[in-house]
Enzyme design. Sequence first.
Site, short mmCIF file in Angstrom:
data_model
loop_
_atom_site.label_atom_id
_atom_site.label_comp_id
_atom_site.label_asym_id
_atom_site.label_seq_id
_atom_site.Cartn_x
_atom_site.Cartn_y
_atom_site.Cartn_z
N CYS A 177 0.99 -1.23 -0.02
CA CYS A 177 0.02 -0.17 0.02
C CYS A 177 0.69 1.21 0.02
O CYS A 177 0.30 2.27 0.02
CB CYS A 177 -0.93 -0.03 1.21
SG CYS A 177 -1.95 -1.61 1.07
N HIS A 321 -2.73 8.37 5.80
CA HIS A 321 -2.92 7.07 5.12
C HIS A 321 -4.26 6.41 5.60
O HIS A 321 -5.03 5.87 4.88
CB HIS A 321 -1.80 6.25 5.46
CG HIS A 321 -1.78 4.72 5.22
ND1 HIS A 321 -1.75 4.48 3.68
CD2 HIS A 321 -1.94 3.39 5.40
CE1 HIS A 321 -1.96 3.22 3.36
NE2 HIS A 321 -1.96 2.55 4.23
N GLU A 332 -0.85 5.62 13.40
CA GLU A 332 -0.64 6.84 12.64
C GLU A 332 -0.87 8.08 13.31
O GLU A 332 -0.27 9.32 13.34
CB GLU A 332 -1.49 6.93 11.42
CG GLU A 332 -1.02 8.17 10.56
CD GLU A 332 -1.73 8.02 9.08
OE1 GLU A 332 -2.69 7.08 8.58
OE2 GLU A 332 -1.31 9.00 7.95
N LYS A 352 -9.77 8.14 2.08
CA LYS A 352 -10.51 6.77 2.03
C LYS A 352 -11.89 6.69 2.46
O LYS A 352 -12.58 5.53 2.27
CB LYS A 352 -9.62 5.81 3.06
CG LYS A 352 -8.18 5.70 2.10
CD LYS A 352 -7.40 4.72 2.85
CE LYS A 352 -5.88 4.41 2.13
NZ LYS A 352 -4.93 5.53 2.53
N HIS A 357 -9.94 1.69 -0.02
CA HIS A 357 -8.34 1.83 0.06
C HIS A 357 -7.84 1.06 -1.36
O HIS A 357 -8.12 0.05 -1.59
CB HIS A 357 -8.04 1.04 1.18
CG HIS A 357 -6.54 0.70 1.18
ND1 HIS A 357 -5.59 1.42 0.68
CD2 HIS A 357 -5.86 0.01 2.46
CE1 HIS A 357 -4.27 1.25 0.99
NE2 HIS A 357 -4.47 0.24 1.95
N PHE A 424 1.74 -3.23 3.98
CA PHE A 424 2.16 -4.56 4.58
C PHE A 424 3.56 -4.75 4.20
O PHE A 424 3.96 -4.33 3.31
CB PHE A 424 1.29 -5.62 3.95
CG PHE A 424 -0.17 -5.69 4.38
CD1 PHE A 424 -0.75 -4.94 5.33
CD2 PHE A 424 -0.88 -6.84 3.96
CE1 PHE A 424 -1.95 -5.21 5.91
CE2 PHE A 424 -2.18 -7.05 4.51
CZ PHE A 424 -2.92 -6.15 5.36
#
Length: 441
Positions: A177, A321, A332, A352, A357, A424
């Site tokens: 991502c 994010h 975050e 988002k 996403h 990830f």
Amino acid sequence: MSKRVVVTGLGLVTPLGVGVKHSWSNLIAGKSGLISTTTLPGYKEDGWDQITSKVIGKVPSGPLSEGKWNPNDHFAEAESRRLAEFTQYSLAASQESMTDAKWFPSSEEEQNYTGISVGSGIGSIQDTYENSVKLDSIGYKKTQPLFIPKMLSNMAAGNISIRYKLRGPNHSVSTACATGIHSIGDSYNFIKNNYAKVMVAGGTEASIHPLGLAAFSRARSVTTKFNDEPEKASRPFDKDRDGFVLAEGCGIVVLEELEHALSRGLTEDDIYAEVIGYGLSGDANHITAPPEDGGGAYRAMEMCLQFAGVKPEQIDYINAHATSTVIGDRSENRAISNLFKNNKNLAISSNKSSLGHLLGAAGAVESIFTILSIKHDIVSPTLNLDNPGGRDDDPKHLFEKFDYVVNKSQQKQVRFALCNSFGFGGTNGTLCFSKYKSQAQ
Ligand SMILES: *[C@@H]1O[C@H](CO)[C@@H](O)[C@H](O)[C@H]1NC(C)=O
Ligand SMILES: *[C@@H]1O[C@H](CO)[C@@H](O)[C@H](O)[C@H]1NC(C)=O
Ligand SMILES: *[C@@H]1O[C@H](CO)[C@@H](O)[C@H](O)[C@H]1NC(C)=O
Ligand SMILES: *[C@@H]1O[C@H](CO)[C@@H](O)[C@H](O)[C@H]1NC(C)=O
Ligand SMILES: *[C@@H]1O[C@H](CO)[C@@H](O)[C@H](O)[C@H]1NC(C)=O
Ligand SMILES: *[C@@H]1O[C@H](CO)[C@@H](O)[C@H](O)[C@H]1NC(C)=O
């Protein structure tokens, strides 16, 4: 001397539409691009019905004149059969972005100094699935000779470079991502360090397939609580958030050495923003979970600010994010709270909430929205943030230090903005954009 790098072209394919104009006007109108899988034609036949998560962000099908996706508007039929969907999106967004920048290199010299950096988190999960099923059920002869080149995540870059004769760096990042941020960040460094004068850069993803959603569902990464109300399912920083919404699309920018842009007659109006910093870091923590304190995100943002020569107090806006997962948003938010503790003017929001996403495309698409917020001095809302934080281990006060731009967009001067992506595998990336001014800052 190190070069200044500016953004001169934008191209988008998103769940809110095909093209920057359509995506932008739909999002200004506060529309949500999220739908329920129960509305898909193959809901039962394709196995969506077995999957616990029902919300996705799909690029709408239909004619290009309505801002929708039909491959026939972009490719001859024989050609589109040879191109995986993630590559198709990237070719369409590149065409838009290069048209916007008015840059199609024609001389050999121009082709040599124009490069490509487009990646995908997953590549073609559809082709991998179909070829696996055919090999298993029918056998060797049904494996397509083009399977590997179609599926490889760097083939979007390969196909774009062939179509537009881009003979500079031919690069492709695949950092889950964080792909979109790293693609643009690496391109920024290529131009800064004179590897290229122009880079076509971004991320693309088309992984809305029952295999992808089933796997994210089994891993409990995606939302299940709001199956009946898709537009409420993505709720960054909200206490009821329970996972991200799988979405698809593509964002492509044209990055250019400032002198090059000016020498071909572009003016301040044609320049969307300047890229002034890039930071990246690893968590060294866990394959999918960030550390509680957001250490990796902190270091990516800190490095980015150092390279940009900007203090935390100067940042006006962070496009977070924030995927709407319990621990991702928390870490975050902690990283932001720690690094920006003395910034009283900071606005934070997450696209988002309306888009879902877009995995490998997320950072590129969200960079484009960040760039547009600098250009137009508007920061967009975070939808569905009805009760910030709010869990026992996630105290509310930690989500009240900044302006999260709840529900409605705001007019706000944005001189410096950050865009974050975390992936990830423990990988983090941050870009810093600023308003372009003709005098050196
Ligand atoms: C472009 O690169 C090729 C291959 O290195 C080289 O042969 C050619 O001379 C270059 N063209 C120009 C105009 O620089
Ligand atoms: C794109 O790549 C495919 C392989 O995936 C190839 O067959 C096709 O010719 C390429 N098309 C273009 C326009 O580069
Ligand atoms: C770029 O790399 C891809 C993948 O390796 C390749 O297919 C393509 O031909 C390359 N493009 C150019 C212009 O060399
Ligand atoms: C995304 O963020 C930008 C920048 O704040 C904003 O202008 C835009 O409206 C947002 N888009 C969505 C879909 O929320
Ligand atoms: C945002 O909108 C929701 C739904 O309409 C509402 O419940 C909530 O109170 C609003 N929040 C703010 C801060 O205006
Ligand atoms: C940094 O990358 C990791 C990769 O696992 C990601 O999960 C995490 O969200 C990022 N760090 C933080 C604090 O967000």
